[in-house]
Design a protein around this motif. Sequence first.
Motif, mmCIF file in Angstrom:
data_model
loop_
_atom_site.group_PDB
_atom_site.id
_atom_site.type_symbol
_atom_site.label_atom_id
_atom_site.label_comp_id
_atom_site.label_asym_id
_atom_site.label_seq_id
_atom_site.Cartn_x
_atom_site.Cartn_y
_atom_site.Cartn_z
ATOM 1 N N ARG A 1 0.831 -1.209 0.000
ATOM 2 C CA ARG A 1 0.000 0.000 0.000
ATOM 3 C C ARG A 1 0.863 1.256 0.000
ATOM 4 O O ARG A 1 0.597 2.199 -0.760
ATOM 5 N N ASN A 2 1.887 1.280 0.826
ATOM 6 C CA ASN A 2 2.726 2.477 0.931
ATOM 7 C C ASN A 2 3.481 2.764 -0.364
ATOM 8 O O ASN A 2 3.585 3.918 -0.798
ATOM 9 N N ILE A 3 3.991 1.712 -0.990
ATOM 10 C CA ILE A 3 4.779 1.917 -2.212
ATOM 11 C C ILE A 3 3.888 2.350 -3.373
ATOM 12 O O ILE A 3 4.248 3.255 -4.146
ATOM 13 N N TYR A 4 2.720 1.734 -3.526
ATOM 14 C CA TYR A 4 1.849 2.147 -4.631
ATOM 15 C C TYR A 4 1.275 3.545 -4.401
ATOM 16 O O TYR A 4 1.071 4.301 -5.352
ATOM 17 N N ASP A 5 1.043 3.917 -3.142
ATOM 18 C CA ASP A 5 0.663 5.304 -2.854
ATOM 19 C C ASP A 5 1.787 6.262 -3.252
ATOM 20 O O ASP A 5 1.536 7.344 -3.790
#
Length: 354
Positions: A245-249
């Motif tokens: 989630r953090n990387i795609y955000d």
Amino acid sequence: MNNINGIRGWYFDPEVIAEANKEGRLLTMDYELGAACPLKCIYCYRTGDSRDYEKGLMDFPTWKRVVDEAKELGCQSMKLIGGGEITLDKHFVAAMEYMANKGIIPVLFTAGQILGNEELCHKIYAKSCREMGHWMYDLGMSIFLKFDAINNDLQDYIAGAAGYARIRDRALQLLIEIGFNQFSLSRLGLEVNVSRHNYHEMMDIYALRTKYNLYEDVVISMPCDMYFKNADYDISLDQKKELYRNIYDYNIEHNIPFDTLSPFIGGLECTQLGNGLYVTNRGDVYHCPGAFDKLGNVKETSLNKIWNEFLESRSYHENYFCPFREQTNIIPTEIICELKEEMTDKYHQICPNC
């Protein structure tokens, strides 16, 4: 900004992939050369791996013959992933030049000792690190540098070698100064293996991507023997979801395009299983480094025969995530489905291909 989320020699346009699948061509190959490595990385899949049961390495004429056969099958690039530190192998220069002269892009995975250690580089090649870097640049290579931590003490611990992080940092700075990252489709990447030891640094490491215009291959361990012998190395399932989630955000925030959920977190879709093979330094052929079902050995059978037998099964020519990580519950299928559904709901307006 990364206009294309990839690295030269690994990224292929969808049209190129579709055409290769239609014609049954090999696009890329994971390939090994040599076996020695001065590091003792705590996650190294070549340590005690049952696939290393044979002792006899390929001789160099056989190694070159496989390059010839791969080229005849349509191979455009080779990812040089081991079985040790390839830049220390006595055939390194001849091997890279042989590939490049065949029109195959060498994509080198290295810990960077030759590019960050002047004494060692002069001893082996009678050149400075900068001269070796320019030779690699002129040859058309793309380079992945091992990068498991920003903190030097932590990197040294993971690599099992005191002082390694300083060598790695000098190598990275040199590659940037030479200009490997001065392309919209970069020729510079970081190979980042995620673990409980470096999880807290992951987003700081990922931010180097936009700082330096480079590609990052952020991966959770493959299902090899060492993974199961060192199970406490892995992060939890909740941490895996959080990292995705953090990387795609981050990708959305920084305009880094992506098509779908990838085993290379935030990055390229895996095209290895439909478009490539993995050939070890002993000549054994597998689907990829995560596979244990041997397809043949190039010392006994031609690569052409192995490839064409592989094509008959057509096992992985459709969309897939990483069947080997899924089958071993390293990233369970239900988590992949959950994350894909989240991505579709969250990103479809911004990323219509998601």
